[in-house]
Design an enzyme around this catalytic site. Structure first.
Site, PDB file in Angstrom:
ATOM      1  N   LYS A 179       0.854  -1.182   0.000  1.00 47.63           N
ATOM      2  CA  LYS A 179       0.000   0.000   0.000  1.00 47.63           C
ATOM      3  C   LYS A 179       0.888   1.230   0.000  1.00 47.63           C
ATOM      4  O   LYS A 179       1.657   1.474   0.924  1.00 47.63           O
ATOM      5  CB  LYS A 179      -0.904  -0.014   1.238  1.00 47.63           C
ATOM      6  CG  LYS A 179      -2.184   0.830   1.116  1.00 47.63           C
ATOM      7  CD  LYS A 179      -1.979   2.335   0.988  1.00 47.63           C
ATOM      8  CE  LYS A 179      -1.413   2.958   2.246  1.00 47.63           C
ATOM      9  NZ  LYS A 179      -1.345   4.464   2.110  1.00 47.63           N
ATOM     10  N   CYS A 287      13.228  10.404   8.244  1.00 46.75           N
ATOM     11  CA  CYS A 287      13.157   9.967   9.631  1.00 46.75           C
ATOM     12  C   CYS A 287      14.539   9.911  10.283  1.00 46.75           C
ATOM     13  O   CYS A 287      14.647  10.025  11.503  1.00 46.75           O
ATOM     14  CB  CYS A 287      12.485   8.597   9.718  1.00 46.75           C
ATOM     15  SG  CYS A 287      13.243   7.333   8.680  1.00 46.75           S
ATOM     16  N   GLU A 387       9.326  15.507  16.049  1.00 51.87           N
ATOM     17  CA  GLU A 387       9.790  15.355  14.672  1.00 51.87           C
ATOM     18  C   GLU A 387       9.076  16.373  13.782  1.00 51.87           C
ATOM     19  O   GLU A 387       7.864  16.321  13.603  1.00 51.87           O
ATOM     20  CB  GLU A 387       9.511  13.932  14.179  1.00 51.87           C
ATOM     21  CG  GLU A 387      10.122  13.628  12.832  1.00 51.87           C
ATOM     22  CD  GLU A 387       9.916  12.190  12.421  1.00 51.87           C
ATOM     23  OE1 GLU A 387      10.860  11.583  11.866  1.00 51.87           O
ATOM     24  OE2 GLU A 387       8.811  11.648  12.649  1.00 51.87           O
TER      25      GLU A 387
END
Length: 489
Positions: A179, A287, A387
């Site tokens: 996905k 990340c 973040e």
């Protein structure tokens, strides 16, 4: 303009349950790049059913490890042959600079080679030496495919994230439903075309661009045996909860807020230019970005000044232009999210050294954010703990090495990090003290033979190399009577 009106379900280009096409617009100027249909839960049901049949009754699970390795070698060759096209397509739909996507093609090759090396050396079936003298049995350990894997990936690095899951899952003999994010519909359909050319058995691979609701349906589907997810920590918690209730295997590669430690003896002429890549590569939408820069108080203003000059020297603009280092963020919502953090930093009392929440001059039409630097930052501030996922750096002072290690470890995350020092062996000592899954000394690149993943809320499980393969296998022990001839000898 590229138009996709079919989905790739079980290795077959298939009409979707809904023929409505999503407009894919350039983050640079909002121009129309392409259109693509999106998967809905009904399409997921078809993909999982095809994957289930292929795993339970098809030939794929019975193929030899060597045959599966040969197919991945061929897949990598097909991808390499179209590397320039892939890089340009991701830039057009996603907004990260062409230099980054072009350089990333080599990384994809190294990623594949790391998995292939691990697969060649993997103990797919091994006989164990008994711990019991003169045992009356022998133990055989097999590593077998788990089943149907749901691979769910984010938009920031689509090919890398997709292949980091598809390759080990397939090498182990699993079937996969991938996905992808809607923003990557065009590049992921190109990836589907590579698999179509590869010619796997029917049902083995499906590639579906889809929204979050469809993703949730896939993760919770009873036909899924394992979920492999890359994305935010918040989404990872939800997926872990679903997998836990259903007792599914799960691996999670989540967020980070990594620290770059600059020790007093570091050469700033080497360290600061390298932070362009480790802290601001991929527009800062990474990340592993080292967005907390830890600087000694004895050289604090020197580090801040050097970083200011670095950020102000970066070319911001059309991501397809040669020389552009920072392009637009993926969408307007992400642009506003990063801007809100910049405003928050000012409210928290940090010193705005350069950048700010306003769009760069002449780039107001796109999703642009100025490369931004904050100084006088305390590690308790939200801009130091959360973040941001954009081109925003904070510089935090430390008193001594113990203080630097404490600050680096004072985070809910534990994904990456780095240290800069004149003494590489001392840098290794610092690395051993930092609680992260990966760590670099003096900007050394992350390799693909060793495992990649995070501590704490940066996730569970590992990717890359032989360790990454273990995330996609079950371990079976078979005991058989000891061989009389072997006993006699």
């Amino acid at each position: 303009m590229i138009v996709h009106d079919k989905l790739y379900i079980g290795g077959v280009w298939t009409d979707p349950s809904d023929t409505t096409r999503l407009d894919i617009r350039s983050p640079h100027d909002r121009s129309l790049v392409g259109r693509s249909v999106q998967a809905l839960p009904a399409d997921v049901d078809r993909a999982v059913a095809a994957a289930r049949r292929a795993f339970d009754t098809g030939p794929w699970r019975q193929t030899t490890p060597r045959r599966r390795q040969d197919l991945i070698v061929r897949l990598n060759q097909l991808r390499e042959a179209r590397g320039a096209e892939i890089a340009a397509l991701i830039t057009s739909e996603r907004g990260n600079p062409l230099w980054f996507n072009t350089a990333g093609q080599g990384g994809l090759t190294r990623q594949a080679l790391g998995y292939l090396k691990g697969a060649r050396e993997f103990g797919w079936e091994e006989e164990l030496d008994s711990s019991v003298p003169d045992a009356a049995f022998r133990s055989v350990v097999r590593r077998e495919a788990i089943g149907v894997v749901a691979a769910v990936i984010p938009w920031n690095s689509p090919f890398s994230a997709a292949l980091a899951k598809l390759i080990p899952a397939l090498l182990a003999g699993n079937t996969v439903v991938l996905k992808a994010a809607p923003e990557n519909s065009l590049s992921m359909m190109l990836l589907a075309g590579l698999f179509d050319e590869l010619g796997l058995p029917e049902g083995v691979v499906s590639i579906l661009p889809a929204d979050r609701e469809t993703s949730e349906h896939l993760v919770a589907h009873p036909g899924i045996d394992k979920v492999a997810f890359t994305g935010s920590t918040r989404a990872g918690r939800d997926i872990a909860a679903v997998a836990g209730r259903q007792l599914k295997r799960v691996s999670l590669e989540l967020g980070g807020k990594s620290a770059a430690i600059i020790l007093p003896d570091a050469d700033l002429n080497e360290a600061v230019p390298a932070l362009r890549f480790s802290s601001l590569g991929n527009n800062g939408e990474a990340c592993i970005a080292q967005t907390r820069v830890l600087a000694p108080r004895s050289r604090y203003e020197e580090v801040v000044t050097a970083l200011k000059e670095l950020l102000e020297g970066l070319k911001v603009g059309d991501p397809s232009d040669e020389g552009t280092f920072i392009g637009p963020l993926v969408r307007a919502e992400q642009q506003e999210r990063v801007r809100s953090y910049i405003r928050l930093g000012v409210q928290e009392g940090a010193r705005l050294v350069t950048g700010g929440p306003e769009s760069p001059a002449g780039l107001e039409r796109g999703n642009y954010v100025k490369p931004t630097l904050f100084a006088d930052v305390d590690n308790s501030m939200r801009i130091a703990r959360e973040e941001i996922f954009g081109p925003v750096l904070v510089v935090i002072p430390f008193e001594d090495e113990d203080d630097a290690v404490r600050i680096a470890n004072d985070s809910e995350y534990g994904l990456s990090g780095g240290v800069w020092t004149a003494d590489v062996e001392h840098g290794l000592e610092i690395a051993r003290r930092i609680r992260t899954g990966t760590f670099t000394v003096n900007g050394a690149p992350i390799g693909f033979d060793g495992p990649f993943g995070g501590y704490r809320t940066s996730g569970t499980g590992r990717e890359y190399g032989a360790v990454g393969l273990t995330e996609y296998v079950e371990h079976k022990t078979i005991t058989i009577p000891a061989d009389r001839a072997r006993e006699a000898s």
